[in-house]
Design an enzyme around this catalytic site. Structure first.
Site, short mmCIF file in Angstrom:
data_model
loop_
_atom_site.label_atom_id
_atom_site.label_comp_id
_atom_site.label_asym_id
_atom_site.label_seq_id
_atom_site.Cartn_x
_atom_site.Cartn_y
_atom_site.Cartn_z
N SER A 16 75.42 150.04 -24.37
CA SER A 16 73.78 149.96 -24.70
C SER A 16 73.64 151.18 -24.59
O SER A 16 74.32 152.10 -23.42
CB SER A 16 73.96 150.03 -23.31
OG SER A 16 72.37 149.23 -22.93
N TYR A 31 75.17 147.35 -14.80
CA TYR A 31 75.45 147.06 -16.19
C TYR A 31 75.66 148.09 -17.05
O TYR A 31 76.83 148.29 -17.95
CB TYR A 31 74.10 146.58 -16.19
CG TYR A 31 73.57 146.15 -18.09
CD1 TYR A 31 74.38 145.31 -18.07
CD2 TYR A 31 73.12 146.90 -19.05
CE1 TYR A 31 73.73 145.26 -19.93
CE2 TYR A 31 73.04 147.07 -20.42
CZ TYR A 31 73.41 145.96 -20.95
OH TYR A 31 73.22 145.66 -22.61
N LYS A 91 79.52 149.09 -19.44
CA LYS A 91 79.17 149.19 -20.85
C LYS A 91 79.55 150.61 -21.50
O LYS A 91 80.98 150.73 -21.97
CB LYS A 91 78.20 149.56 -21.03
CG LYS A 91 77.05 148.01 -21.51
CD LYS A 91 77.76 146.98 -22.30
CE LYS A 91 77.24 145.82 -22.26
NZ LYS A 91 78.26 144.67 -23.47
#
Ligand code: UFG
Length: 330
Positions: A116, A140, A144
């Site tokens: 991402s 988050y 990643k």
């Protein structure tokens, strides 16, 4: 080529499964259906299972014998990751390690990972290139970036597995044939919120912050059509099949739109003049996030077909109308 797709019943996963099927790949979806749907898997079989279940993973690998794995399955809601970091580390990191252990056990040597733009946090330069430092600003994004580092270390271990990490910018739109689209409860993403507001599902759309250092004061993002993003995964598979080295690529069009521009476009495309209110900034939003996409075009020979904001919105709108009609029938 036999491709195992984790999260293949989800939004981006299901569009990729459809393209893989259409382009002649043998595909198997592995998904726990926590946010995905069985009806979204249009090609190949669906195994309903969790990445925490290594025995089931081993069974699937020994029976299906994948040549490559495309790994979408993950939690993706940034504010939730701030409230529930362990849930995100458990699913996005620990469960990915489970998967990678099985990948290694079975000698699968091609792995595509859904990363991402969140790994960049607030970049110093926009458009941001793959060389920019990884400085995520929420759990988050941390999950990643952590998996990207794990993949780099596996590559450096010399065990033979090669990977491609695709760093997605703002994914939107739906299958132009209208068979699949975004179908999660309580979406937070701008284009989905806006088309649902146009449909009357919400009373008004809030714009989070109008005092950013951008031309109209609202945040700028690089919106990419989900089918172009899905094709990038197939281009990455072909690249690894042709012997390409492990690498990381931005997935975006290289130009952005402000929140106000997106809202105007949604009103134009839908023909609905819904209410819009200015609200305070949302925490953790970078003012502008746009991909430098030279590398993916050059190395993966990625050729986007739907670089058109109105088309992205049109497909999202058509899907929204159809999906709610389907839901009413169920
Ligand atoms: N926004 C609004 N009103 C809304 C929803 C969003 O003003 O109702 C604004 C946001 O504040 C932001 C922009 O619209 O400025 C885009 O927001 P999204 O929530 O659609 O997307 P984000 O850019 O926050 O995040 C997305 C993905 C993340 C990913 C990130 C990386 O949701 O998973 O892109 O670029 F990490």
């Amino acid at each position: 080529m036999r491709v195992l797709v984790t999260g293949g019943a989800g939004y981006i996963g299901s569009h990729t499964v459809k393209l893989l099927g259409e382009q002649g790949y043998e595909v198997l979806t592995y998904d726990n259906l926590s946010t995905g749907h069985d009806w979204a898997v249009l090609y190949g079989d669906l195994v309903v299972g969790d990445l925490a279940d290594k025995e089931l993973l081993r069974k699937v690998f020994s029976e299906f014998k994948p040549d490559a794995v495309v790994h979408f399955a993950a939690y993706i809601v940034v504010p939730e990751s701030v409230r529930e970091p362990l849930k995100y580390y458990r699913n996005n990191v620990v469960n990915t390690i489970n998967l990678l252990e099985v990948v290694e056990e079975f000698g699968v040597d091609k792995f595509i990972f859904s990363s991402s733009a969140a790994v960049y946090g607030i970049p110093d330069e926009v458009p941001v290139s793959e060389e920019a430092p990884l400085r995520p600003i929420n759990p988050y994004g941390e999950t990643k970036a952590t998996v990207e580092r794990i993949l780099r270390d596996i590559k450096n271990s010399g065990k033979g597995m090669r990977f491609v990490s695709l760093r997605y910018f703002n994914v939107a739109g739906a299958d132009p044939e209208g068979k699949i689209g975004f179908a999660y409860p309580n979406p937070t993403h701008l284009i989905i919120r806006a088309v649902k507001t146009a449909k009357g599902e919400y009373d008004r759309l809030e714009i989070y912050g109008t005092d950013y250092p951008t031309p109209d004061g609202t945040c700028i993002r690089d919106y990419i059509h989900v089918v172009d993003l899905s094709q990038a995964h197939i281009d990455a598979l072909r690249y690894l099949q042709e012997g390409g080295e492990s690498d990381v690529f931005n997935c975006g069009y290289g130009h952005g739109y402000s929140v106000k521009e997106v809202v105007e476009a949604v009103k134009r495309v839908t023909g609905v003049d819904f209410e819009v209110v200015e609200a305070p900034r949302r925490e953790g939003d970078p003012p502008a996030l746009v991909a430098d996409n030279k590398k993916i075009k050059r190395v993966l020979r990625w050729e986007p077909k739907f670089d058109d904001l109105d088309f992205i919105i049109k497909t999202a709108w058509e899907w929204e109308l159809k999906f709610s009609a389907q839901n009413q029938r169920l």
